[in-house]
Enzyme design. Sequence first.
Site, PDB file in Angstrom:
ATOM      1  N   LYS A 106      -4.687   4.588   2.368  1.00 56.84           N
ATOM      2  CA  LYS A 106      -5.524   3.672   2.547  1.00 56.84           C
ATOM      3  C   LYS A 106      -6.707   2.417   1.581  1.00 56.84           C
ATOM      4  O   LYS A 106      -6.451   3.148   0.361  1.00 56.84           O
ATOM      5  CB  LYS A 106      -6.962   4.268   2.975  1.00 56.84           C
ATOM      6  CG  LYS A 106      -7.763   3.706   3.424  1.00 56.84           C
ATOM      7  CD  LYS A 106      -7.351   3.296   4.837  1.00 56.84           C
ATOM      8  CE  LYS A 106      -8.542   2.529   5.863  1.00 56.84           C
ATOM      9  NZ  LYS A 106      -8.011   0.812   6.554  1.00 56.84           N
TER      10      LYS A 106
ATOM     11  N   ASN B 100      -6.859  -2.212  16.308  1.00 54.42           N
ATOM     12  CA  ASN B 100      -7.760  -1.197  15.338  1.00 54.42           C
ATOM     13  C   ASN B 100      -8.392  -2.700  14.716  1.00 54.42           C
ATOM     14  O   ASN B 100      -8.381  -3.681  14.649  1.00 54.42           O
ATOM     15  CB  ASN B 100      -7.320  -0.377  14.044  1.00 54.42           C
ATOM     16  CG  ASN B 100      -6.786  -0.854  13.001  1.00 54.42           C
ATOM     17  OD1 ASN B 100      -7.591  -1.217  12.081  1.00 54.42           O
ATOM     18  ND2 ASN B 100      -5.692  -1.359  12.385  1.00 54.42           N
TER      19      ASN B 100
ATOM     20  N   GLY C 292     -12.185  -1.446  10.062  1.00 52.32           N
ATOM     21  CA  GLY C 292     -13.590  -1.692   9.570  1.00 52.32           C
ATOM     22  C   GLY C 292     -13.122  -0.995   7.711  1.00 52.32           C
ATOM     23  O   GLY C 292     -14.090  -1.743   6.488  1.00 52.32           O
TER      24      GLY C 292
ATOM     25  N   ASN D 242      -3.212   0.465  -2.462  1.00 53.14           N
ATOM     26  CA  ASN D 242      -3.394  -1.148  -2.130  1.00 53.14           C
ATOM     27  C   ASN D 242      -5.555  -1.636  -2.142  1.00 53.14           C
ATOM     28  O   ASN D 242      -6.039  -0.390  -1.847  1.00 53.14           O
ATOM     29  CB  ASN D 242      -3.692  -0.624  -0.825  1.00 53.14           C
ATOM     30  CG  ASN D 242      -3.974  -1.666   0.752  1.00 53.14           C
ATOM     31  OD1 ASN D 242      -5.277  -2.240   0.724  1.00 53.14           O
ATOM     32  ND2 ASN D 242      -2.727  -2.440   1.257  1.00 53.14           N
TER      33      ASN D 242
ATOM     34  N   ASN E 233      -4.324  -6.338  -1.249  1.00 55.32           N
ATOM     35  CA  ASN E 233      -4.772  -6.844   0.694  1.00 55.32           C
ATOM     36  C   ASN E 233      -5.827  -8.133   0.731  1.00 55.32           C
ATOM     37  O   ASN E 233      -7.070  -7.863   0.766  1.00 55.32           O
ATOM     38  CB  ASN E 233      -5.324  -6.201   1.596  1.00 55.32           C
ATOM     39  CG  ASN E 233      -5.585  -6.208   2.689  1.00 55.32           C
ATOM     40  OD1 ASN E 233      -5.473  -7.368   3.549  1.00 55.32           O
ATOM     41  ND2 ASN E 233      -6.323  -5.223   3.601  1.00 55.32           N
TER      42      ASN E 233
ATOM     43  N   CYS F 218      -9.526 -10.118   3.984  1.00 55.41           N
ATOM     44  CA  CYS F 218     -10.498 -10.131   3.834  1.00 55.41           C
ATOM     45  C   CYS F 218     -11.413 -11.254   3.798  1.00 55.41           C
ATOM     46  O   CYS F 218     -10.653 -11.654   3.087  1.00 55.41           O
ATOM     47  CB  CYS F 218     -11.363  -8.754   2.827  1.00 55.41           C
ATOM     48  SG  CYS F 218      -9.843  -7.333   3.076  1.00 55.41           S
TER      49      CYS F 218
ATOM     50  N   ILE G  67       3.860  -7.770   7.075  1.00 60.02           N
ATOM     51  CA  ILE G  67       2.807  -8.406   7.977  1.00 60.02           C
ATOM     52  C   ILE G  67       1.525  -7.506   7.583  1.00 60.02           C
ATOM     53  O   ILE G  67       1.768  -6.364   8.384  1.00 60.02           O
ATOM     54  CB  ILE G  67       3.054  -9.317   9.268  1.00 60.02           C
ATOM     55  CG1 ILE G  67       3.381  -8.599   9.936  1.00 60.02           C
ATOM     56  CG2 ILE G  67       4.142 -10.907   8.986  1.00 60.02           C
ATOM     57  CD1 ILE G  67       3.106  -9.445  11.486  1.00 60.02           C
TER      58      ILE G  67
ATOM     59  N   THR H  57      -1.654  -7.184  10.020  1.00 63.57           N
ATOM     60  CA  THR H  57      -1.370  -7.012  11.676  1.00 63.57           C
ATOM     61  C   THR H  57      -2.338  -8.616  11.859  1.00 63.57           C
ATOM     62  O   THR H  57      -2.880  -9.526  11.176  1.00 63.57           O
ATOM     63  CB  THR H  57      -3.114  -6.268  11.742  1.00 63.57           C
ATOM     64  OG1 THR H  57      -4.579  -6.182  11.237  1.00 63.57           O
ATOM     65  CG2 THR H  57      -2.923  -4.991  11.597  1.00 63.57           C
TER      66      THR H  57
ATOM     67  N   GLY I 147       5.537  -4.522   9.839  1.00 65.66           N
ATOM     68  CA  GLY I 147       5.218  -4.592  11.467  1.00 65.66           C
ATOM     69  C   GLY I 147       6.300  -4.163  12.890  1.00 65.66           C
ATOM     70  O   GLY I 147       7.222  -4.469  12.894  1.00 65.66           O
TER      71      GLY I 147
HETATM   72  C1  LIG Z   1      -5.460   1.839  11.684  1.00 61.20           C
HETATM   73  C2  LIG Z   1      -4.997   0.819  10.789  1.00 61.20           C
HETATM   74  C3  LIG Z   1      -5.624   0.407   9.364  1.00 61.20           C
HETATM   75  C4  LIG Z   1      -4.978   0.025   8.578  1.00 61.20           C
HETATM   76  N1  LIG Z   1      -5.987   0.396   7.370  1.00 61.20           N
HETATM   77  C5  LIG Z   1      -4.964  -0.726   6.376  1.00 61.20           C
HETATM   78  C6  LIG Z   1      -6.055  -0.846   5.123  1.00 61.20           C
HETATM   79  O1  LIG Z   1      -6.209  -0.365   5.091  1.00 61.20           O
HETATM   80  N2  LIG Z   1      -5.011  -2.131   4.053  1.00 61.20           N
HETATM   81  C7  LIG Z   1      -4.417  -2.944   4.440  1.00 61.20           C
HETATM   82  O2  LIG Z   1      -3.499  -3.304   3.973  1.00 61.20           O
HETATM   83  N3  LIG Z   1      -3.737  -2.355   5.758  1.00 61.20           N
HETATM   84  C8  LIG Z   1      -4.179  -1.685   7.284  1.00 61.20           C
HETATM   85  N4  LIG Z   1      -3.538  -1.956   8.338  1.00 61.20           N
HETATM   86  C9  LIG Z   1      -2.252  -2.339   8.620  1.00 61.20           C
HETATM   87  C10 LIG Z   1      -1.039  -2.106   8.400  1.00 61.20           C
HETATM   88  O3  LIG Z   1      -0.347  -1.428   6.874  1.00 61.20           O
HETATM   89  C11 LIG Z   1       0.058  -2.436   8.659  1.00 61.20           C
HETATM   90  O4  LIG Z   1       0.234  -3.838   7.766  1.00 61.20           O
HETATM   91  C12 LIG Z   1       0.335  -2.854   9.863  1.00 61.20           C
HETATM   92  O5  LIG Z   1      -0.253  -2.227  11.354  1.00 61.20           O
HETATM   93  C13 LIG Z   1       1.331  -4.007  11.290  1.00 61.20           C
HETATM   94  O6  LIG Z   1       2.173  -2.623  10.475  1.00 61.20           O
HETATM   95  P1  LIG Z   1       3.501  -1.586  12.032  1.00 61.20           P
HETATM   96  O7  LIG Z   1       2.993  -2.582  13.051  1.00 61.20           O
HETATM   97  O8  LIG Z   1       3.928  -0.785  11.082  1.00 61.20           O
HETATM   98  O9  LIG Z   1       1.093  -0.717  11.941  1.00 61.20           O
HETATM   99  C14 LIG Z   1      -4.153  -0.621   9.290  1.00 61.20           C
HETATM  100  C15 LIG Z   1      -3.571  -0.657  10.338  1.00 61.20           C
HETATM  101  C16 LIG Z   1      -3.660   0.095  11.135  1.00 61.20           C
HETATM  102  C17 LIG Z   1      -2.991   0.293  12.649  1.00 61.20           C
END
Ligand SMILES: Cc1cc2nc3c(=O)[nH]c(=O)nc-3n(C[C@H](O)[C@H](O)[C@H](O)COP(=O)(O)O)c2cc1C
Length: 306
Positions: free
Chosen positions: A48, A72, A75, A102, A130, A133, A194, A196, A246
């Site tokens: 995380k 999501n 935060g 991360n 990341n 932000c 990527i 989100t 993604g």
């Molecule tokens: C609940 C949730 C929490 C996330 N927290 C982070 C985070 O702390 N840092 C980060 O770089 N990406 C975070 N992401 C993004 C994911 O690592 C990923 O890049 C994104 O969800 C796309 O991949 P997926 O479609 O397989 O979920 C988060 C995604 C979700 C769904």
Amino acid sequence: MSQKPDLKVDIAGLELQNPVLTASGTFGYAREYEQLVDLNRLGGIIVKGLSLQPAKGNPPPRIYETPCGMLNAIGLENVGIEAFVAEKLPFLQTLKPPIIVNIYGKREEDYVQLAARIEEVGAIAAIEVNISCPNVKAGGMAFGVDPQAAFSVIRAVRKQTTKLLIVKLSPNVTDITAIARAVEEAGADGLSLINTLTAMAIDSNTRRPRLANITGGLSGPAIKPIALRMVWQVAQATAVPIIGIGGIMSAEDALEFFIAGATAIQVGTANFVNPQATTDIIDGIEKFLIEKNIAKITDVIGTLET
Ligand SMILES: Cc1cc2nc3c(=O)[nH]c(=O)nc-3n(C[C@H](O)[C@H](O)[C@H](O)COP(=O)(O)O)c2cc1C
């Protein structure tokens, strides 16, 4: 083929036993999945997103399911770097896969301090930065949507660390290759993409947003075609290894990313649907290679025929 296919990949010197990693924020600090997944089978574990101080994140509701995906607005809730090193890392370092941390910050200095602290911790193999932000000093515009801001923060982080430096790109831009080239020039060893896509949902009865934060990040199968397009574009534009992310739910999805040019992939939202998605995907990739009589996964990378 009598021999098992070779799933090993190399991310700028970091060897992974297979190309399947966990996506940040969807796998906690891995211990949460200990009873559900054979963690030692993973290619790598990305934890995380961590900040200098612990963070509570946004108020609820923070998650909303959408057709073919989820929104999501957690935060970036996390325990903070010091509690991570003291309380989470001792378990993680007993595992075989490399641990990738991360990080995120609101000022360039936050990233610099985080990278300097991580540099002191031997058990961490790599940093994933990341840059999605908001940069509070630049009026809240994300570092990752401006090539100059992205270059500046990654150059500053690069000066602090000899560890493998991966930069995670935001899709919320017009031209992702401009950001990719900027961070490559700043010294990134690899790119993950990527994150989100900014999105929202509304309850038409109450006329209120579904998320307390109003907007959130869209993930899951809905974003896969966009992610795939961006991985393919960035693979043409840069020379560093790419980790595709993604909407990857299956081995077939993962293979599309390898063909588009990704050296490895991350599994995110799929972990919430099937906690064993990662190991199922590893098995599926192996099965594909056997069926196609391909000796190693690296023979699939960047093989798109146009
Ligand atoms: C609940 C949730 C929490 C996330 N927290 C982070 C985070 O702390 N840092 C980060 O770089 N990406 C975070 N992401 C993004 C994911 O690592 C990923 O890049 C994104 O969800 C796309 O991949 P997926 O479609 O397989 O979920 C988060 C995604 C979700 C769904």
